[in-house]
Enzyme design. Structure first.
Site, mmCIF file in Angstrom:
data_model
loop_
_atom_site.group_PDB
_atom_site.id
_atom_site.type_symbol
_atom_site.label_atom_id
_atom_site.label_comp_id
_atom_site.label_asym_id
_atom_site.label_seq_id
_atom_site.Cartn_x
_atom_site.Cartn_y
_atom_site.Cartn_z
ATOM 1 N N LYS A 155 -23.213 11.180 -21.208
ATOM 2 C CA LYS A 155 -22.733 10.628 -22.490
ATOM 3 C C LYS A 155 -21.286 10.159 -22.383
ATOM 4 O O LYS A 155 -20.929 9.069 -22.806
ATOM 5 C CB LYS A 155 -22.849 11.674 -23.623
ATOM 6 C CG LYS A 155 -24.241 12.193 -23.858
ATOM 7 C CD LYS A 155 -24.292 13.198 -24.992
ATOM 8 C CE LYS A 155 -23.539 14.485 -24.733
ATOM 9 N NZ LYS A 155 -24.049 15.319 -23.626
ATOM 10 N N ARG A 197 -24.106 18.300 -33.375
ATOM 11 C CA ARG A 197 -24.879 19.119 -32.436
ATOM 12 C C ARG A 197 -25.802 20.092 -33.158
ATOM 13 O O ARG A 197 -26.522 20.846 -32.511
ATOM 14 C CB ARG A 197 -23.908 19.925 -31.572
ATOM 15 C CG ARG A 197 -23.680 19.339 -30.205
ATOM 16 C CD ARG A 197 -22.724 20.273 -29.515
ATOM 17 N NE ARG A 197 -22.825 20.252 -28.105
ATOM 18 C CZ ARG A 197 -22.009 19.553 -27.327
ATOM 19 N NH1 ARG A 197 -21.105 18.764 -27.833
ATOM 20 N NH2 ARG A 197 -22.107 19.654 -26.029
ATOM 21 N N ARG A 216 -19.862 17.632 -11.099
ATOM 22 C CA ARG A 216 -18.810 16.934 -11.859
ATOM 23 C C ARG A 216 -17.422 17.497 -11.526
ATOM 24 O O ARG A 216 -17.215 18.695 -11.406
ATOM 25 C CB ARG A 216 -19.045 17.090 -13.359
ATOM 26 C CG ARG A 216 -17.864 16.548 -14.171
ATOM 27 C CD ARG A 216 -18.174 16.367 -15.617
ATOM 28 N NE ARG A 216 -18.616 17.585 -16.261
ATOM 29 C CZ ARG A 216 -19.146 17.615 -17.474
ATOM 30 N NH1 ARG A 216 -19.308 16.496 -18.153
ATOM 31 N NH2 ARG A 216 -19.547 18.752 -17.990
ATOM 32 N N ARG A 231 -14.812 22.157 -14.459
ATOM 33 C CA ARG A 231 -14.725 22.755 -15.796
ATOM 34 C C ARG A 231 -15.303 24.169 -15.782
ATOM 35 O O ARG A 231 -16.293 24.421 -15.102
ATOM 36 C CB ARG A 231 -15.524 21.892 -16.791
ATOM 37 C CG ARG A 231 -14.667 20.875 -17.500
ATOM 38 C CD ARG A 231 -15.446 19.880 -18.311
ATOM 39 N NE ARG A 231 -16.469 20.411 -19.204
ATOM 40 C CZ ARG A 231 -17.197 19.661 -20.024
ATOM 41 N NH1 ARG A 231 -17.008 18.343 -20.064
ATOM 42 N NH2 ARG A 231 -18.119 20.183 -20.804
ATOM 43 N N ARG A 290 -25.868 26.616 -21.695
ATOM 44 C CA ARG A 290 -25.620 25.380 -22.463
ATOM 45 C C ARG A 290 -26.920 24.609 -22.684
ATOM 46 O O ARG A 290 -27.148 24.054 -23.749
ATOM 47 C CB ARG A 290 -24.620 24.485 -21.713
ATOM 48 C CG ARG A 290 -23.192 24.975 -21.822
ATOM 49 C CD ARG A 290 -22.304 24.306 -20.811
ATOM 50 N NE ARG A 290 -22.067 22.910 -21.091
ATOM 51 C CZ ARG A 290 -21.617 22.038 -20.187
ATOM 52 N NH1 ARG A 290 -21.363 22.440 -18.955
ATOM 53 N NH2 ARG A 290 -21.409 20.795 -20.517
HETATM 54 P P1 AP5 Z 1 -20.713 13.152 -18.135
HETATM 55 O O1 AP5 Z 1 -20.580 11.720 -18.520
HETATM 56 O O2 AP5 Z 1 -19.491 13.986 -18.079
HETATM 57 O O3 AP5 Z 1 -21.857 13.867 -19.006
HETATM 58 P P2 AP5 Z 1 -21.849 14.352 -20.521
HETATM 59 O O4 AP5 Z 1 -23.208 14.090 -21.072
HETATM 60 O O5 AP5 Z 1 -20.687 13.768 -21.251
HETATM 61 O O6 AP5 Z 1 -21.673 15.896 -20.270
HETATM 62 P P3 AP5 Z 1 -20.786 17.024 -21.013
HETATM 63 O O7 AP5 Z 1 -20.940 18.261 -20.198
HETATM 64 O O8 AP5 Z 1 -19.385 16.573 -21.250
HETATM 65 O O9 AP5 Z 1 -21.525 17.172 -22.298
HETATM 66 P P4 AP5 Z 1 -21.568 18.371 -23.166
HETATM 67 O O10 AP5 Z 1 -22.195 17.738 -24.346
HETATM 68 O O11 AP5 Z 1 -22.215 19.594 -22.705
HETATM 69 O O12 AP5 Z 1 -20.037 18.880 -23.222
HETATM 70 P P5 AP5 Z 1 -18.895 18.701 -24.292
HETATM 71 O O13 AP5 Z 1 -17.653 18.447 -23.594
HETATM 72 O O14 AP5 Z 1 -19.343 17.768 -25.376
HETATM 73 O O15 AP5 Z 1 -21.471 13.166 -16.704
HETATM 74 C C1 AP5 Z 1 -21.742 14.368 -16.025
HETATM 75 C C2 AP5 Z 1 -21.620 14.147 -14.492
HETATM 76 O O16 AP5 Z 1 -22.660 13.265 -14.074
HETATM 77 C C3 AP5 Z 1 -20.308 13.477 -14.064
HETATM 78 O O17 AP5 Z 1 -19.902 14.020 -12.848
HETATM 79 C C4 AP5 Z 1 -20.670 12.000 -13.894
HETATM 80 O O18 AP5 Z 1 -19.849 11.377 -12.937
HETATM 81 C C5 AP5 Z 1 -22.122 12.080 -13.458
HETATM 82 N N1 AP5 Z 1 -22.947 10.987 -13.959
HETATM 83 C C6 AP5 Z 1 -22.910 10.457 -15.215
HETATM 84 N N2 AP5 Z 1 -23.827 9.477 -15.350
HETATM 85 C C7 AP5 Z 1 -24.486 9.412 -14.150
HETATM 86 C C8 AP5 Z 1 -25.568 8.609 -13.652
HETATM 87 N N3 AP5 Z 1 -26.170 7.704 -14.430
HETATM 88 N N4 AP5 Z 1 -25.991 8.801 -12.388
HETATM 89 C C9 AP5 Z 1 -25.398 9.723 -11.603
HETATM 90 N N5 AP5 Z 1 -24.361 10.511 -11.995
HETATM 91 C C10 AP5 Z 1 -23.917 10.367 -13.262
HETATM 92 O O19 AP5 Z 1 -18.880 20.143 -24.977
HETATM 93 C C11 AP5 Z 1 -18.402 21.284 -24.297
HETATM 94 C C12 AP5 Z 1 -18.473 22.484 -25.224
HETATM 95 O O20 AP5 Z 1 -17.639 22.274 -26.391
HETATM 96 C C13 AP5 Z 1 -19.865 22.805 -25.807
HETATM 97 O O21 AP5 Z 1 -20.661 23.564 -24.921
HETATM 98 C C14 AP5 Z 1 -19.481 23.576 -27.076
HETATM 99 O O22 AP5 Z 1 -19.118 24.887 -26.778
HETATM 100 C C15 AP5 Z 1 -18.231 22.837 -27.555
HETATM 101 N N6 AP5 Z 1 -18.567 21.758 -28.490
HETATM 102 C C16 AP5 Z 1 -18.354 20.422 -28.307
HETATM 103 N N7 AP5 Z 1 -18.810 19.737 -29.357
HETATM 104 C C17 AP5 Z 1 -19.329 20.636 -30.225
HETATM 105 C C18 AP5 Z 1 -19.969 20.531 -31.489
HETATM 106 N N8 AP5 Z 1 -20.185 19.348 -32.063
HETATM 107 N N9 AP5 Z 1 -20.390 21.670 -32.095
HETATM 108 C C19 AP5 Z 1 -20.164 22.872 -31.551
HETATM 109 N N10 AP5 Z 1 -19.586 23.057 -30.343
HETATM 110 C C20 AP5 Z 1 -19.165 21.940 -29.685
#
Ligand code: AP5
Length: 209
Positions: free
Chosen positions: A13, A88, A122, A155, A166
């Site tokens: 994402k 979420r 990542r 991370r 997660r």
């Molecule tokens: P990346 O683009 O980083 O993936 P992502 O979907 O953004 O993954 P996140 O882990 O950031 O999502 P998340 O939703 O769990 O975490 P968030 O920070 O929102 O890509 C991942 C890897 O794959 C990278 O290395 C990239 O290079 C590679 N890649 C990407 N596309 C590719 C492709 N097509 N082919 C090959 N490789 C590829 O949330 C973290 C924490 O914050 C949550 O667990 C929660 O505790 C809290 N939080 C955040 N938002 C909320 C909310 N709304 N409500 C409650 N808690 C929340």
């Protein structure tokens, strides 16, 4: 254009959000990034959020909703925004309905095997936040960001035991949003088992509609 990017942890994402943001000049709002900024600045919100994030759980709805509502009031959101990682839960989605009108929800789909592999490899830049992958998108120099020279780090929530939790949290609390937005006629499905460039082209195709 008010866009939501939906999909399990690690599906890509953030990677695609940055590409959409650059093409359409829309702010990329990641609630995960907002929490990580608060953690780095050692704010009260950051201290509270860290406990949940490190455990692979969701930060309580009220904390996220207030933070997001404040962010959406900023002037850069006037012409639209890209939400990455929000909503979420159904409660967050209902709160968002009261704050903004959403135009499209893009749901990324890939196997759990793919997302686990993406998360485990990542590496994130500690200075500019640019995202790399050890195999798929490696930096030119080991451990160093190509863009700003910052140090790359793993991370805390990308460790295997937290990744498992997660994904469980996603299936229980976030996956129901697919039916929620499908029911509103806003959902567009995108196959994320492709390269970022190919996925981005598919997303642009959807946005053009
Ligand atoms: P990346 O683009 O980083 O993936 P992502 O979907 O953004 O993954 P996140 O882990 O950031 O999502 P998340 O939703 O769990 O975490 P968030 O920070 O929102 O890509 C991942 C890897 O794959 C990278 O290395 C990239 O290079 C590679 N890649 C990407 N596309 C590719 C492709 N097509 N082919 C090959 N490789 C590829 O949330 C973290 C924490 O914050 C949550 O667990 C929660 O505790 C809290 N939080 C955040 N938002 C909320 C909310 N709304 N409500 C409650 N808690 C929340």
């Amino acid at each position: 254009m008010n866009i939501i990017l939906l999909g399990p942890p690690g599906i890509g994402k953030g990677t695609i959000a940055k590409m959409i943001s650059a093409k359409y000049r829309l702010p990329h709002i990641s609630t995960g990034d907002l929490f990580r900024e608060n953690i780095a600045k050692k704010t009260k919100l950051g201290d509270e959020a860290k406990k949940y994030m490190d455990a692979g759980k969701l930060v309580p709805d009220n904390l996220v909703i207030d933070m997001l509502a404040d962010r959406l009031e900023k002037t850069d959101c006037k012409n639209g925004f890209i939400l990455d990682g929000f909503p979420r839960t159904i409660l967050q989605a209902k709160a968002l309905d009261k704050i903004a009108k959403i135009d499209v929800v893009i749901n990324f789909e890939a196997s759990e095997k793919t997302t686990i592999k993406r998360l485990g490899g990542r590496r994130t830049c500690s200075k500019c936040g640019h995202i790399y992958h050890l195999e798929n998108m490696p930096p030119k120099k080991d451990g160093i960001c190509d863009k700003c020279g910052g140090r790359l780090y793993l991370r805390d929530d990308d460790k295997p035991e937290v990744i498992k939790q997660r994904l469980k949290t996603y299936n229980e609390l976030t996956a129901p949003l697919i039916a929620y937005y499908s029911g509103k006629g806003l959902l567009k499905e995108i196959n994320a088992e492709k390269t970022p460039k190919e996925i981005f082209e598919d997303v642009v195709g959807v946005l053009k509609q």
